[in-house]
Design an enzyme around this catalytic site. Structure first.
Site, PDB file in Angstrom:
ATOM      1  N   PRO A  60      -5.877  -0.871  -4.336  1.00  0.00           N
ATOM      2  CG  PRO A  60      -6.345  -1.201  -2.071  1.00  0.00           C
ATOM      3  CD  PRO A  60      -5.444  -1.664  -3.180  1.00  0.00           C
ATOM      4  CB  CYS A  61      -7.749   3.755  -7.016  1.00  0.00           C
ATOM      5  SG  CYS A  61      -9.457   4.062  -6.504  1.00  0.00           S
ATOM      6  CD  GLN A  62      -9.796   3.710  -1.991  1.00  0.00           C
ATOM      7  OE1 GLN A  62      -8.834   3.011  -2.342  1.00  0.00           O
ATOM      8  NE2 GLN A  62     -11.018   3.218  -1.806  1.00  0.00           N
ATOM      9  CG  PHE A  95      -1.986   5.284  -5.988  1.00  0.00           C
ATOM     10  CD1 PHE A  95      -0.705   5.405  -5.477  1.00  0.00           C
ATOM     11  CD2 PHE A  95      -2.653   4.072  -5.818  1.00  0.00           C
ATOM     12  CE1 PHE A  95      -0.091   4.351  -4.829  1.00  0.00           C
ATOM     13  CE2 PHE A  95      -2.047   3.011  -5.182  1.00  0.00           C
ATOM     14  CZ  PHE A  95      -0.764   3.147  -4.672  1.00  0.00           C
TER      15      PHE A  95
END
Length: 214
Positions: free
Chosen positions: A39-41, A43
């Site tokens: 999950p990119c949230q 970073f």
């Protein structure tokens, strides 16, 4: 959910909570290549960038922990995430796990614009391999800033080296051919000489005997 392509050429689509998956279960899939997209949230530069402190990082942190406990970890890993991941504490954990596991690592920030696609969406990529890479990129303080231009230059350099090797082998091939021709000539001459000697011996054997004097 994750996809496992097994050595038996079957594809498994599994809905699984990766927060609690174990090394034994990961070993059971016997997958040589892992493709990871956490999950990119935690970073993204538009977020709070809490990294490993964000609950959405728990599944990936568990995966990193289980890699260290596996009997047969993957031979290759490919990870994709947003720009900003390379500055996080989770990135440092990933680097530590790859180093401890004997992986060779290369990192890139790539965007479709660099390939002629009119779409600006830079992304972080990390390659991990149990085997050395064919071309080793120069290391620096920001390895993720390597671009396709550098890759293309290295590819051209490798192609030049192959051309040099090919050019070097041509005279050798010509020399070998000449040596083979000389060898065939000498062998042919030797065969002719032996044939002549056999004919002479046969001539002496069948020649009429000289009359004896009384």
């Amino acid at each position: 959910m994750f996809t496992a392509h097994t050595k038996l050429h079957t594809t498994l689509l599994l809905q699984r909570n990766l927060d609690h998956i174990t090394a034994q279960e990961l070993d059971s899939y016997a997958a040589d290549l892992w493709m990871l997209a956490p999950p990119c949230q935690p970073f993204t530069r538009q977020g709070k960038q809490r990294g490993g402190q964000d609950y959405r990082s728990c599944s990936f942190l568990n995966i990193l922990q289980q890699i260290k406990l596996m009997q047969h970890p993957p031979k290759w890993l490919l990870l994709e995430n947003v720009v900003g991941f390379e500055m996080s504490d989770v990135h440092q954990l990933l680097a530590d796990v790859l180093t401890a596991g004997g992986y060779h690592k290369q990192e890139f920030i790539l965007t479709p614009l660099q390939y002629g696609v009119p779409y600006s969406r830079p992304r972080y990529f990390c390659l991990g391999s149990k085997h050395p890479f064919p071309v080793q990129l120069p290391s620096n303080d920001s390895p993720a800033l390597c671009t396709p231009a550098l890759l293309l230059e290295l590819k051209r350099s490798q192609a030049d080296q192959q051309d040099i090797m090919a050019a070097a082998t041509q005279p050798m091939a010509s020399h070998i051919k000449q040596v083979q021709s000389i060898g065939q000539y000498l062998w042919s001459g030797s065969q002719q000489q032996q044939q002549q000697q056999r004919q002479q011996r046969q001539t002496l054997t069948h020649s009429p005997a000289l009359p004896t004097q009384e």
